[in-house]
Design a protein around this motif. Structure first.
Motif, PDB file in Angstrom:
ATOM      1  N   THR A  85     -16.693  11.346 -13.403  1.00  0.00           N
ATOM      2  CA  THR A  85     -17.553  10.889 -14.505  1.00  0.00           C
ATOM      3  C   THR A  85     -18.008  12.090 -15.318  1.00  0.00           C
TER       4      THR A  85
ATOM      5  N   TYR B  12     -10.841  10.025 -16.770  1.00  0.00           N
ATOM      6  CA  TYR B  12     -12.226  10.191 -16.309  1.00  0.00           C
ATOM      7  C   TYR B  12     -13.079   9.167 -17.046  1.00  0.00           C
TER       8      TYR B  12
ATOM      9  N   LYS C 252       0.839  -1.187   0.000  1.00  0.00           N
ATOM     10  CA  LYS C 252       0.000   0.000   0.000  1.00  0.00           C
ATOM     11  C   LYS C 252       0.875   1.239   0.000  1.00  0.00           C
TER      12      LYS C 252
ATOM     13  N   LYS D 224      -6.448  -8.063 -12.241  1.00  0.00           N
ATOM     14  CA  LYS D 224      -7.464  -7.019 -12.206  1.00  0.00           C
ATOM     15  C   LYS D 224      -6.783  -5.698 -11.870  1.00  0.00           C
TER      16      LYS D 224
ATOM     17  N   ARG E 247      -7.917  -1.823 -10.940  1.00  0.00           N
ATOM     18  CA  ARG E 247      -9.063  -0.977 -10.590  1.00  0.00           C
ATOM     19  C   ARG E 247      -8.580   0.439 -10.325  1.00  0.00           C
ATOM     20  N   LEU E 248      -9.369   1.378 -10.852  1.00  0.00           N
ATOM     21  CA  LEU E 248      -9.130   2.802 -10.627  1.00  0.00           C
ATOM     22  C   LEU E 248     -10.383   3.361  -9.973  1.00  0.00           C
ATOM     23  N   GLY E 249     -10.330   3.611  -8.708  1.00  0.00           N
ATOM     24  CA  GLY E 249     -11.519   4.079  -7.997  1.00  0.00           C
ATOM     25  C   GLY E 249     -11.606   5.587  -7.927  1.00  0.00           C
ATOM     26  N   ASN E 250     -12.813   6.064  -7.695  1.00  0.00           N
ATOM     27  CA  ASN E 250     -13.097   7.498  -7.502  1.00  0.00           C
ATOM     28  C   ASN E 250     -12.684   8.351  -8.703  1.00  0.00           C
ATOM     29  N   LEU E 251     -12.818   7.786  -9.897  1.00  0.00           N
ATOM     30  CA  LEU E 251     -12.565   8.590 -11.096  1.00  0.00           C
ATOM     31  C   LEU E 251     -13.773   9.476 -11.377  1.00  0.00           C
TER      32      LEU E 251
END
Length: 312
Positions: A263, A292, A233, A255, A257-261
């Motif tokens: 929109t 985004y 981390k 996998k 993952r890209l979080g909190n992109l």
């Protein structure tokens, strides 16, 4: 016997008697002309002589008694005095001994079954000098600190003589297999620390922390961080930069993952034609590199929802 012979005998007798009488008269003391001279010491002189003889006798008795008392108190024997014993190998002291003046010896050691204790009300100082009398080393044990002054200080192992700790003007070397710091604040180094390996104890976490400044890890041939049985981390408050000046940034995982992109929003005409519930999005990139999401359509919708790039 004729008469002449008889006369001769009588004359001889008279001559002998006269000689005897004359001799006795000479030996008789003449009281009228004799003077008496006393021989010896009489009166106060005699009493003074007896007094001095008595005083000398008393002094001799007192000296003899004091000598016997000193021999008894100091425990003089044929082997030594008190706790001091003179042996073939040197001098042996038993018990507690006090030295008021400097002690010069070649070797000091205790008995096999007891330790050697050096005690002083102030400091205990051990000096080493060369043949010219110059001070070459000094060890001082005081109430506040233990000081050693020498060109090189070494601590060796008792079994194999291996150097465990050494210090001189240039460097400090620790030769023990493990260096353990048990303080709650850890170890503080004012300058750089060079080591090929940093490892925590078993079942303990390894933590590198800079409370008020930055933490920099540099290596000319690469920096590798590996977690064989756990997660890796990287958390920051502001921005996380991954930069490669000449190579590439490679992400290899099953996998990603890209979080909190953010929109992007479509225009009203496009939004009416799309479904009310959007589940598929398109990943778009602004010219400045910002990512985004844009609702997926039949074709690309990044251009239609590029309003995100205007605020970046």
């Amino acid at each position: 016997m004729d008469r002449s012979t008889h006369l001769d005998i009588e004359e001889l007798k008279m001559t002998r008697e006269q000689y005897i009488l004359a001799t006795q008269q000479n030996n008789l003391p003449r009281a009228e002309n004799a003077q008496l001279y006393p021989v010896g010491i009489y009166g106060w002189r005699k009493r003074c002589l007896y007094f001095f003889v008595l005083l000398l006798l008393v002094t001799m008795i007192v000296n003899l008694a004091m000598t016997i008392w000193i021999l008894k108190v100091m425990n003089f024997t044929v082997d030594g005095m008190g706790n001091l014993r003179v042996t073939k190998k040197g001098i042996r002291l038993e018990g507690i001994s006090e030295f008021l003046l400097p002690l010069y010896v070649k070797e000091i050691h205790s008995r096999k079954d007891s330790p050697l204790v050096l005690q002083s009300d102030r400091n205990v100082t051990v000096n080493a000098r060369n043949h010219m009398g110059q001070l070459t080393g000094q060890l001082t044990v005081g109430a506040d600190a233990v000081e050693a002054q020498c060109k090189r200080f070494e601590v060796r192992a008792s079994e194999d003589g291996r150097v465990l700790f050494s210090a001189d003007e240039d460097e400090i070397t620790i030769g023990a297999e493990k260096l353990k710091v048990t303080g709650t604040e850890g170890a503080v180094f004012g300058h750089s620390v060079e080591t090929p390996h940093i490892r925590a104890e078993p079942s303990q976490d390894l933590r590198l922390e800079s409370p008020t400044r930055s933490l920099i890890m540099e290596a000319p041939r690469g920096v590798q961080v590996s977690a064989a049985a756990g997660d890796f981390k990287a958390t920051c408050r502001k921005e996380l930069h991954l930069q490669s000046t000449e190579g590439e940034i490679f992400l290899n995982a099953d996998k990603i993952r890209l979080g909190n992109l953010p929109t992007g929003s479509l225009s009203s005409s496009s939004a009416s034609s799309s479904n009310s519930r959007q589940t598929v999005y398109e990943l778009c990139v602004c010219p400045n590199g910002k990512l985004y999401l844009s609702p997926a359509g039949v074709g690309s919708t990044c251009q239609a929802s590029s309003n995100v790039c205007l605020w970046s």
